[in-house]
Design an enzyme around this catalytic site. Sequence first.
Site, short mmCIF file in Angstrom:
data_model
loop_
_atom_site.label_atom_id
_atom_site.label_comp_id
_atom_site.label_asym_id
_atom_site.label_seq_id
_atom_site.Cartn_x
_atom_site.Cartn_y
_atom_site.Cartn_z
N LYS A 118 -10.31 38.95 39.08
CA LYS A 118 -10.22 39.30 37.67
C LYS A 118 -11.78 39.26 36.89
O LYS A 118 -11.88 40.36 36.20
CB LYS A 118 -9.28 38.40 36.90
N LYS A 199 -3.28 44.81 47.01
CA LYS A 199 -1.85 44.35 46.46
C LYS A 199 -1.53 45.41 45.34
O LYS A 199 -2.49 45.78 44.58
CB LYS A 199 -1.51 42.94 46.16
N LYS A 202 -0.39 45.44 38.07
CA LYS A 202 -0.12 46.29 36.96
C LYS A 202 -1.56 46.94 36.50
O LYS A 202 -1.72 47.56 35.73
CB LYS A 202 0.29 45.13 35.85
P1 TYM Z 1 2.13 37.91 37.17
O1 TYM Z 1 2.57 38.28 35.77
O2 TYM Z 1 0.72 38.65 37.78
O3 TYM Z 1 3.24 38.24 38.28
C1 TYM Z 1 4.56 38.04 38.34
C2 TYM Z 1 5.03 37.67 39.52
O4 TYM Z 1 5.01 38.81 40.48
C3 TYM Z 1 4.41 38.59 41.68
N1 TYM Z 1 3.72 39.61 42.10
C4 TYM Z 1 3.76 40.36 43.57
N2 TYM Z 1 4.71 39.89 44.41
C5 TYM Z 1 4.34 40.65 45.55
N3 TYM Z 1 3.80 41.62 45.75
C6 TYM Z 1 2.85 41.99 44.61
N4 TYM Z 1 2.16 43.19 44.76
C7 TYM Z 1 2.88 41.48 43.48
N5 TYM Z 1 2.03 41.36 42.13
C8 TYM Z 1 2.91 40.27 41.44
C9 TYM Z 1 3.34 37.43 41.44
O5 TYM Z 1 3.02 36.56 42.57
C10 TYM Z 1 4.18 36.54 40.33
O6 TYM Z 1 5.19 35.60 41.15
N6 TYM Z 1 0.10 33.67 37.28
C11 TYM Z 1 1.20 34.17 37.07
C12 TYM Z 1 2.21 33.69 36.15
C13 TYM Z 1 2.30 32.43 35.78
C14 TYM Z 1 3.22 31.57 36.53
C15 TYM Z 1 3.22 30.25 35.91
C16 TYM Z 1 3.79 31.37 37.79
C17 TYM Z 1 1.88 31.49 34.68
N7 TYM Z 1 2.28 30.27 34.98
C18 TYM Z 1 3.87 29.15 36.52
C19 TYM Z 1 4.49 30.48 38.06
C20 TYM Z 1 4.32 29.24 37.69
C21 TYM Z 1 1.11 35.52 37.22
O7 TYM Z 1 -0.05 36.19 36.75
O8 TYM Z 1 2.14 36.36 37.46
#
Ligand code: TYM
Length: 342
Positions: A118, A199, A202
């Site tokens: 990031k 990967k 967004k």
């Molecule tokens: P975020 O919003 O980026 O993504 C949400 C979920 O989608 C999964 N993900 C993917 N899985 C497979 N292939 C991909 N290309 C892909 N892109 C995204 C992410 O692994 C995630 O599960 N840090 C987290 C948010 C968060 C969180 C937490 C998660 C904040 N606190 C506590 C679990 C527990 C995040 O940025 O998710």
Amino acid sequence: MAEKSKIILLSGLQPTGPLHLGNYLGAVRNFVRLQDEFAGRFFVFVADYHSLTENYDPKEKQNQILMLGAELLAAGLDPKKVTLYVQSDIPEVTELCWVFNTVTPISFLERMTQFKDKASRQKENINMGLFDYPVLQAADILLPKAAAVPVGEDQVQHVELTRDIARFFNRKFGETFPESKPVLTATPRVMSLSEPEKKMSKSIPGSFISLSDSPEEIKQALRRAVTDTGPGPGRSDLPRRSDLQAMSPGVANLFGLLREFGTPEDVGAMERAYRGGTIKYVELKDLLAARIAEYFSEFRKKRAQLLKNPSAVKKIFAAGGKKIRAIASKTMREVRQKVGLR
Ligand code: TYM
């Protein structure tokens, strides 16, 4: 009825735009499966504090939060089985983050690959929140003492750090938090359509398909997806397509998606064409586009209904917030007392 499990599940998503296929296959579809199979407590939340670490327009934030709530519900999350809430409804989480900051070595945060990624993408805005992001995530997970965290592969390092933080805290102040583990799906890392070595994300336009995309948008996004030069007359120099393992990353990703959204017959026919060297990628792409569009047609309808009536989503958030607040204040009483505050 299954006996109520004591294990607590928790996961979060950032309100930074519509959900894409990576979010769905890596996390959201698993939530829907787990809510039925698992009899314990399950929390899913909108990580709005986390989302402030990226570049954003404050006027858009409330819409993004509501949209994520609507999309999770449209994807099948059942608020009777899962407590759905907004992270900033429990400011206690930032207090726990602060306490965790005092037991987290800086060197552990410097290793986080998401931070490095990031930071390289938003060089003009490498803020402290971006660096501390994983500690806030540890606070999310440990505030309700969650032991299982269903996420995609990109979050595994953050869950491992959460485990380290729990250990450091427990060692210093006495047994308090569980050692959380990630729960992955069979497709924990969906790749980008435009750069299939990375990967799907967004923050990279052209890399993703949103669940809310129209059939035409899905088709266009897939038409642009990177494959390889493919077989054809005059290309006898290409490696023989006798081995599915030898697929280029872009083609392998499309086959992976077809396995999730197509029928076994679709997959069989395309694999035969691939092996025989007769595959036309445009046919693979158009078939996949039709299957994805079909798969999410109900989702698109429910999402549109919920967005027309956001008060239903707000009510669900309010009920979820109430439940998690009670748990949060209990954990914080325990933490304050253990670390020597009042
Ligand atoms: P975020 O919003 O980026 O993504 C949400 C979920 O989608 C999964 N993900 C993917 N899985 C497979 N292939 C991909 N290309 C892909 N892109 C995204 C992410 O692994 C995630 O599960 N840090 C987290 C948010 C968060 C969180 C937490 C998660 C904040 N606190 C506590 C679990 C527990 C995040 O940025 O998710």
